[in-house]
Each structure stands twice: as C-alpha cells, then as structure tokens.
Design a protein around this motif. Structure first.
Motif, PDB file in Angstrom:
ATOM      1  N   SER A 241     -17.774   3.342  -8.067  1.00 16.11           N
ATOM      2  CA  SER A 241     -16.479   3.128  -8.701  1.00 16.11           C
ATOM      3  C   SER A 241     -16.594   2.054  -9.776  1.00 16.11           C
ATOM      4  CB  SER A 241     -15.412   2.824  -7.644  1.00 16.11           C
ATOM      5  OG  SER A 241     -15.246   1.472  -7.474  1.00 16.11           O
ATOM      6  N   GLU A 242     -17.439   1.060  -9.544  1.00 16.04           N
ATOM      7  CA  GLU A 242     -17.596   0.032 -10.580  1.00 16.04           C
ATOM      8  C   GLU A 242     -18.424   0.560 -11.754  1.00 16.04           C
ATOM      9  OE1 GLU A 242     -18.824  -4.557 -10.819  1.00 16.04           O
ATOM     10  OE2 GLU A 242     -18.288  -3.899  -8.801  1.00 16.04           O
ATOM     11  N   THR A 269     -10.456   4.574   1.808  1.00 11.95           N
ATOM     12  CA  THR A 269      -9.998   3.685   0.746  1.00 11.95           C
ATOM     13  C   THR A 269     -11.033   3.592  -0.372  1.00 11.95           C
ATOM     14  OG1 THR A 269      -8.810   2.408   2.394  1.00 11.95           O
ATOM     15  CG2 THR A 269      -9.121   1.369   0.275  1.00 11.95           C
ATOM     16  N   ALA A 270     -12.301   3.502   0.021  1.00 17.65           N
ATOM     17  CA  ALA A 270     -13.367   3.434  -0.980  1.00 17.65           C
ATOM     18  C   ALA A 270     -13.367   4.709  -1.829  1.00 17.65           C
ATOM     19  CB  ALA A 270     -14.713   3.241  -0.286  1.00 17.65           C
ATOM     20  N   LEU A 271     -13.151   5.863  -1.186  1.00 12.01           N
ATOM     21  CA  LEU A 271     -13.128   7.138  -1.922  1.00 12.01           C
ATOM     22  C   LEU A 271     -11.932   7.197  -2.875  1.00 12.01           C
ATOM     23  CD1 LEU A 271     -14.179   9.626   0.899  1.00 12.01           C
ATOM     24  CD2 LEU A 271     -15.421   9.221  -1.240  1.00 12.01           C
ATOM     25  N   VAL A 272     -10.769   6.794  -2.383  1.00 13.04           N
ATOM     26  CA  VAL A 272      -9.563   6.779  -3.224  1.00 13.04           C
ATOM     27  C   VAL A 272      -9.815   5.912  -4.456  1.00 13.04           C
ATOM     28  CG1 VAL A 272      -7.171   5.937  -3.353  1.00 13.04           C
ATOM     29  CG2 VAL A 272      -7.918   7.250  -1.360  1.00 13.04           C
ATOM     30  N   ASP A 273     -10.354   4.726  -4.208  1.00 11.91           N
ATOM     31  CA  ASP A 273     -10.620   3.778  -5.288  1.00 11.91           C
ATOM     32  C   ASP A 273     -11.637   4.349  -6.274  1.00 11.91           C
ATOM     33  OD1 ASP A 273     -10.553   1.134  -6.528  1.00 11.91           O
ATOM     34  OD2 ASP A 273     -12.605   0.968  -5.779  1.00 11.91           O
ATOM     35  N   MET A 274     -12.703   4.959  -5.725  1.00  5.62           N
ATOM     36  CA  MET A 274     -13.760   5.494  -6.588  1.00  5.62           C
ATOM     37  C   MET A 274     -13.220   6.612  -7.487  1.00  5.62           C
ATOM     38  SD  MET A 274     -15.966   8.270  -6.900  1.00  5.62           S
ATOM     39  CE  MET A 274     -16.042   9.067  -5.295  1.00  5.62           C
ATOM     40  N   TYR A 275     -12.520   7.581  -6.902  1.00  2.00           N
ATOM     41  CA  TYR A 275     -12.009   8.683  -7.717  1.00  2.00           C
ATOM     42  C   TYR A 275     -11.033   8.162  -8.770  1.00  2.00           C
ATOM     43  CZ  TYR A 275     -14.301  12.404  -5.111  1.00  2.00           C
ATOM     44  OH  TYR A 275     -15.240  13.242  -4.569  1.00  2.00           O
ATOM     45  N   ALA A 276     -10.201   7.203  -8.381  1.00  4.72           N
ATOM     46  CA  ALA A 276      -9.234   6.665  -9.347  1.00  4.72           C
ATOM     47  C   ALA A 276      -9.959   5.937 -10.484  1.00  4.72           C
ATOM     48  CB  ALA A 276      -8.264   5.721  -8.644  1.00  4.72           C
ATOM     49  N   ILE A 287      -7.369  12.843  -1.502  1.00  5.01           N
ATOM     50  CA  ILE A 287      -7.982  12.129  -0.366  1.00  5.01           C
ATOM     51  C   ILE A 287      -6.906  11.300   0.340  1.00  5.01           C
ATOM     52  CG2 ILE A 287      -9.691  10.396   0.334  1.00  5.01           C
ATOM     53  CD1 ILE A 287     -11.276  12.460  -0.908  1.00  5.01           C
ATOM     54  N   PHE A 288      -6.124  10.583  -0.479  1.00  5.33           N
ATOM     55  CA  PHE A 288      -5.090   9.700   0.069  1.00  5.33           C
ATOM     56  C   PHE A 288      -4.128  10.487   0.963  1.00  5.33           C
ATOM     57  CE2 PHE A 288      -0.862   7.808  -0.169  1.00  5.33           C
ATOM     58  CZ  PHE A 288      -1.122   6.506   0.203  1.00  5.33           C
ATOM     59  N   ASP A 289      -3.674  11.640   0.445  1.00  2.12           N
ATOM     60  CA  ASP A 289      -2.697  12.433   1.205  1.00  2.12           C
ATOM     61  C   ASP A 289      -3.268  12.969   2.508  1.00  2.12           C
ATOM     62  OD1 ASP A 289      -0.672  11.991  -0.586  1.00  2.12           O
ATOM     63  OD2 ASP A 289      -1.083  13.786  -1.787  1.00  2.12           O
ATOM     64  N   ARG A 290      -4.598  13.198   2.495  1.00  2.00           N
ATOM     65  CA  ARG A 290      -5.204  13.769   3.705  1.00  2.00           C
ATOM     66  C   ARG A 290      -5.550  12.719   4.754  1.00  2.00           C
ATOM     67  NH1 ARG A 290      -9.503  17.976   1.153  1.00  2.00           N
ATOM     68  NH2 ARG A 290      -7.996  19.436   0.271  1.00  2.00           N
ATOM     69  N   MET A 291      -5.508  11.463   4.352  1.00  2.00           N
ATOM     70  CA  MET A 291      -5.930  10.423   5.307  1.00  2.00           C
ATOM     71  C   MET A 291      -4.907  10.282   6.426  1.00  2.00           C
ATOM     72  SD  MET A 291      -7.545   7.531   2.856  1.00  2.00           S
ATOM     73  CE  MET A 291      -7.713   6.264   4.102  1.00  2.00           C
ATOM     74  N   ASN A 295      -4.107   1.820   5.575  1.00  3.19           N
ATOM     75  CA  ASN A 295      -3.618   0.455   5.700  1.00  3.19           C
ATOM     76  C   ASN A 295      -3.226  -0.071   4.316  1.00  3.19           C
ATOM     77  OD1 ASN A 295      -5.983  -0.176   4.444  1.00  3.19           O
ATOM     78  ND2 ASN A 295      -6.940  -1.093   6.242  1.00  3.19           N
ATOM     79  N   VAL A 296      -2.928  -1.330   4.252  1.00  2.07           N
ATOM     80  CA  VAL A 296      -2.421  -1.893   2.997  1.00  2.07           C
ATOM     81  C   VAL A 296      -3.422  -1.726   1.852  1.00  2.07           C
ATOM     82  CG1 VAL A 296      -3.161  -4.221   3.657  1.00  2.07           C
ATOM     83  CG2 VAL A 296      -1.406  -3.952   1.928  1.00  2.07           C
ATOM     84  N   TRP A 297      -4.727  -1.749   2.184  1.00  2.12           N
ATOM     85  CA  TRP A 297      -5.746  -1.594   1.126  1.00  2.12           C
ATOM     86  C   TRP A 297      -5.734  -0.183   0.569  1.00  2.12           C
ATOM     87  CZ3 TRP A 297      -7.797  -5.925  -0.597  1.00  2.12           C
ATOM     88  CH2 TRP A 297      -7.823  -7.041   0.249  1.00  2.12           C
ATOM     89  N   THR A 298      -5.524   0.793   1.470  1.00  2.00           N
ATOM     90  CA  THR A 298      -5.488   2.189   1.032  1.00  2.00           C
ATOM     91  C   THR A 298      -4.319   2.400   0.071  1.00  2.00           C
ATOM     92  OG1 THR A 298      -5.987   2.567   3.367  1.00  2.00           O
ATOM     93  CG2 THR A 298      -5.781   4.495   1.965  1.00  2.00           C
ATOM     94  N   TRP A 299      -3.133   1.961   0.511  1.00  2.00           N
ATOM     95  CA  TRP A 299      -1.943   2.106  -0.321  1.00  2.00           C
ATOM     96  C   TRP A 299      -2.137   1.379  -1.650  1.00  2.00           C
ATOM     97  CZ3 TRP A 299       2.297   5.108   0.804  1.00  2.00           C
ATOM     98  CH2 TRP A 299       2.440   5.555   2.132  1.00  2.00           C
ATOM     99  N   SER A 300      -2.680   0.181  -1.594  1.00  2.26           N
ATOM    100  CA  SER A 300      -2.852  -0.609  -2.808  1.00  2.26           C
ATOM    101  C   SER A 300      -3.802   0.063  -3.795  1.00  2.26           C
ATOM    102  CB  SER A 300      -3.387  -1.998  -2.474  1.00  2.26           C
ATOM    103  OG  SER A 300      -2.548  -2.625  -1.551  1.00  2.26           O
ATOM    104  N   ALA A 301      -4.906   0.610  -3.270  1.00  4.67           N
ATOM    105  CA  ALA A 301      -5.877   1.270  -4.142  1.00  4.67           C
ATOM    106  C   ALA A 301      -5.211   2.446  -4.857  1.00  4.67           C
ATOM    107  CB  ALA A 301      -7.080   1.746  -3.341  1.00  4.67           C
ATOM    108  N   MET A 302      -4.397   3.202  -4.112  1.00  7.06           N
ATOM    109  CA  MET A 302      -3.730   4.368  -4.696  1.00  7.06           C
ATOM    110  C   MET A 302      -2.673   3.951  -5.710  1.00  7.06           C
ATOM    111  SD  MET A 302      -3.995   7.680  -4.415  1.00  7.06           S
ATOM    112  CE  MET A 302      -3.760   7.900  -6.161  1.00  7.06           C
TER     113      MET A 302
END
Length: 515
Positions: A241-242, A269-276, A287-291, A295-302
């Motif tokens: 992602s970086e 969360t790592a996958l959501v962040d990477m694709y974004a 990915i987000f919808d299927r999880m 947690n707060v990190w997942t929501w924040s990444a999305m």
DNA sequence: GTAGGGTTAG
C-alpha cells in the motif's frame, strides 16, 4: 447473587483432615479454585481478605493467581489494585512482578509497566526471561530507545538476551524506534529464528519505508522455508500500500486466499487500506463490506480511502454508519472525516467535526488535524480565517501547516490577502529557511506578480545553499507494469499527447470554474 | 515446586 454466595459457603466450611484440622494443601487448592471461578473485583476482594486471614498473603503461588485476576482479566481487572497488592504483600517473587508488568503493557499503559520494573529492580528482585518481552514492548510503544537499550543491557546481565522471545521483542523495539541497523544486528546475530523474527524485521523495514528491502526480505523468508502467517501478510500488504504496487498487493491477497488464512480484523484492514491506497477504492469497499468483524481501524481506513478519492459524501455516510454501530472514532477516523470535508468544500461541517472530536470524543487534535482544518479553509479560499485558525492553535504550528496555507495563497486571488501571504511566507522561511520546496514556491510567487529581482534572489539562495529541488516523482501501473515518471518528464512515450491532454483538462477546469 | 511470554492497522 449465586456467585457471591458460593465462595462464602466454601470458606465457612473448609474440608478438614483426619485430625479435624484444615489441610493446608487442600486450603490452598480451594483458594486457587475460587480464584479460577472469580467473576469480579468485588468477589476477589472477599477472597483476598480470606487469603490474608489464613496467612497465605505471602504465598507466591496463591498471590500470583490473585494478581493474574487483577492484572490480566478484562474488563473487570484492576491494575492499580494489583500494583498495591504487589507492593505491599510480595517483594521477591519474580513471576508476580512479571504479571503486573504484563498487565500494564497489554492495557496500553507502557509508562506504568516500566515504573513497575524500576520498582522491582530497586527492591533487588531479579528479573527472568519472562520479564523482558512485555517490558520491551512497553518501551517500543513509547519509542523509548534509551530505556530500551538499558533494559537490553539488563537482559544481557541476567543471561537471557539469547532467549528467542527477548530477541524478537528487541527487533520490534528497535524497529519501532526507527533504529533499523540495531534491529538488523539483533536479527543477524540470532542463532535460531522463528517466523515472528522475520515478521518483526520485515515490519521494521516497512516502518522505515525501506519497502523494496522489505519485499526482498519477505522473498528470502519464503526461500528459507517459512510459511507466512496472517501477520506476515499484513506487513507485506502494508508495504504494497505504501509502494502503491497494486499487482503485488493483489498477489498477496491471492496468497491469503490460497493459503486459507483467516481474514481477521487486522488483515482485512490492511487489505482495505492497500486497495484504497493503490487506487482500487471499489475493491477496498468490497473487502470492507464482506468483513464480519470490523474495528475502528477498519472503519477509519475505509473512510480515509473514500475521502482521499474525493468520495466525500460516501465517507461521511460511512462515518455516520460507524457511529450507529457504536464504534468509537479515533484520531485517524477524524483525519478521514476532515479530509472528506476538505474535498467537498464543507467548511461549517469541518468546524463542527473538529469541535466534536475534541469536546464530544475527547480526542486531542494532532498537528495533522490542524493541518486538515487549514486545508479545508485554504481550499475554500478563506485565507484570513485559516491564518487566524493557525494563530489560535495551542501548539506551535509545523511547517506543513504553513505550507498548506502558503500554497493556497498562490492559488487563490491575492486581493486583500497579500498581507497574509507576506506573513505566512516569512513564517515558513523562518522555520525552514533552506528547504528547496519552500524556496521554489516563494520564487514562483514573486515571479507571478513580476517581482523578478526577488524571484532571482530566492533562486540565488537555493544555489548558494547547494539545493536543487528534487523532481516530483510518481508511478503508475498499466497492464501489470509499473511506470515511474517525473515532474516535467519529456522522455515518455507519447509524451506530447499526454501533455496536450493535461492542458485540455486544465482548460476544462478553468472553464467550469468561471461558469 | 507450582505459573507465565513474542510479531501485524493512517
């Protein structure tokens, strides 16, 4: 009530041996089983009082169970109670100290963990190999390099520095402090490594943005016969992602599926962040919808992913949905929310979110939040307000904040704002007098208004400082191939077509702006 | 003599 009643009954009628006396061993066992069933601090208080009455208050084994409950059972645990029990009742039993250190480290109270360790040492209690991993983790959490080094020396002194757990946490510590060479030294001198050692060293490289090296190490790890686990994949995916390397990220995702790894919260969360981050915000959303668990990190990444792609409305809707799910936002969530406001030009909402963050959620704004607010105001052309906002900040603004405003000054019409522009420019040049990016920006601003002499002056300063502005660099992936290009790069294939297209885009935007 | 550990998220 039933739970409260049971221990009292047991304690009133303890089993007796053939002499009619209470059997000491069975009493101990009885307390241990009571502690095992213990459900709250209140019950623990009762049991603890009984333990003291029966003279077992200094029995290491029994007390370690008391401490275990206090320090490690959440959410009913009570670390301060554990600490006071420890300080008053026990003094020489290492394992009891370890439990409390561990409790603090696990509950995000690293300073307390270190304080307990210092108290332990000052009382002359010897640490063992189990003392160090959580203690070093606490240091890593604080990026406390000096303390970490001293603790490493203590581990050496007690002959436990070759323990695999101690070494793995040392890699983690040096990685967290950005001391990659120290991390590497520990890794290289290890007689025996585990998957965790590899994960820790790769994480250290990713943390230092040495991404190519981290991918190389990952390959080496596989070559050495290690099977990557969830943690390995999280690290690799965050490197992708970086790097913005979508194809490597996709490959990693496939590996996750192929190996049947569980997409847990962190991995998801790592996958959501990477694709974004790699521009595939639709995949991120899927990915987000299927999880199942977020947690707060997942929501924040999305939320941040949507915001950075200009999907401000969706980002803010998701923020509402998150609150409806009773997930407490953190500082990253608000960064995403403010970023969304900035893209959508929502100034009033931005103010409101900034206010709520502090006053409703108790999150202390960081420099990045102030930067985001300045960005909101600057993009909306409200330069005076942005300047006042910076002026009212409780902490000294960093150069990024000033740069945001200064670049807005050059984009927005300078009418009535020239005073601000002067002030901002002076502030920035005072903070970073030789940074090439600043000098170029200021030189261009002079040039735009025909102040050629001042512009030339800036260029002269740059030359004298031996500075050359690094060309802006980016890369794009087409058909699985990564293409790197620079600002003003004319070596590209079809370069003329590309620049013509860009000029056309600029003209369109200007036309829309004047409508 | 009893018990107890490590790595992963903007």
């Amino acid at each position: 009530m039933h739970r409260f009643a049971r221990p009292t009954v047991c304690l009133c009628y303890p089993p007796k041996n053939s002499n009619g006396n209470l059997n000491f061993v069975s009493r101990k066992e009885q307390f241990l089983s009571l502690l095992k069933d213990c459900s709250s601090i209140k019950v623990l208080n009762q049991i603890h009082a009984q333990i003291q009455t029966y003279g077992l208050g200094r029995d290491g084994y029994v007390m370690s169970h008391v401490l275990r409950f206090c320090a490690l059972s959440s959410p009913s645990g009570d670390l301060e109670y554990a600490r006071s029990v420890l300080y008053h009742a026990l003094d020489r039993i290492t394992s009891s100290w370890n439990i409390v250190i561990r409790g603090y480290a696990l509950n995000d109270l690293p300073r307390e963990a270190i304080a307990v360790f210092l108290e332990m040492r000052s009382r002359g209690v010897k640490p063992n190999k189990l003392t160090f991993p959580f203690l070093l983790k606490a240091c890593a959490h604080l990026s406390a390099l000096q303390e970490g080094r001293q603790i490493q020396a203590d581990a050496v002194k007690h002959g436990v520095d070759s323990d695999i757990y101690v070494q793995n946490t040392l890699i983690h510590l040096y990685g967290s402090c950005g001391e990659i060479s120290d991390a590497r030294r520990v890794f290289d001198t290890m007689f025996f490594r585990t998957l965790v050692s590899w994960n820790a060293i790769i994480t250290a490289y990713v943390g230092k943005s040495l991404l190519d090296d981290s991918v190389r190490l990952f390959t080496e790890m596989i070559f050495c016969g290690y099977e990557p686990d969830e943690a390995s994949m999280v690290v690799l995916i965050s490197a992708c992602s970086e790097l913005g390397n979508l194809s490597l990220g996709r490959w990693a995702h496939c590996q996750v599926i192929e190996k049947g790894l569980v997409i847990n919260c962190r991995l998801g969360t790592a996958l959501v962040d990477m694709y974004a981050k790699c521009g595939a915000v639709g995949c991120a959303r899927m990915i987000f919808d299927r999880m199942r668990e977020r947690n707060v990190w997942t929501w924040s990444a999305m939320i941040l992913g949507l915001a950075q792609h200009g999907l401000a409305r969706e980002a803010l809707d998701l923020f509402l949905e998150m609150k409806n799910c009773s997930v407490q936002p953190n500082h990253v969530t608000f960064l995403g929310v403010l970023c969304a406001c900035s893209h959508a030009g929502l100034v009033d909402e931005g103010y409101q979110f900034f206010h709520d963050m502090t006053h409703v959620h108790g999150i202390k704004p960081r420099m990045t939040h102030y930067g985001a607010m300045v960005d909101i105001l600057s993009r909306a052309g409200r330069l005076k307000e942005a300047y006042k906002f910076i002026f009212d900040m409780p902490t000294e603004p960093d150069p990024v904040v000033w740069r945001t405003l200064l670049s807005a000054c050059s984009i927005h019409d300078a009418d009535g704002n020239s005073g601000i522009r002067e002030k901002v420019r002076n502030k920035l040049l005072h903070l970073e007098p030789t940074r090439s990016g600043n000098l170029v920006m200021v030189a261009n601003m002079y040039a735009e208004v025909g102040l050629w002499e001042e512009a030339a002056n800036m260029r002269r300063v740059m030359r004298e400082e031996g500075q050359k502005k690094m060309a802006g660099e980016s890369c794009i992936e087409i058909g699985g191939h990564s293409h790197r290009f620079f600002s003003g790069d004319d070596s590209l294939v079809d370069c003329e077509i590309i620049y013509n297209f860009l000029d056309g885009l600029n003209l369109n935007m200007m036309a829309i702006n004047h409508e």
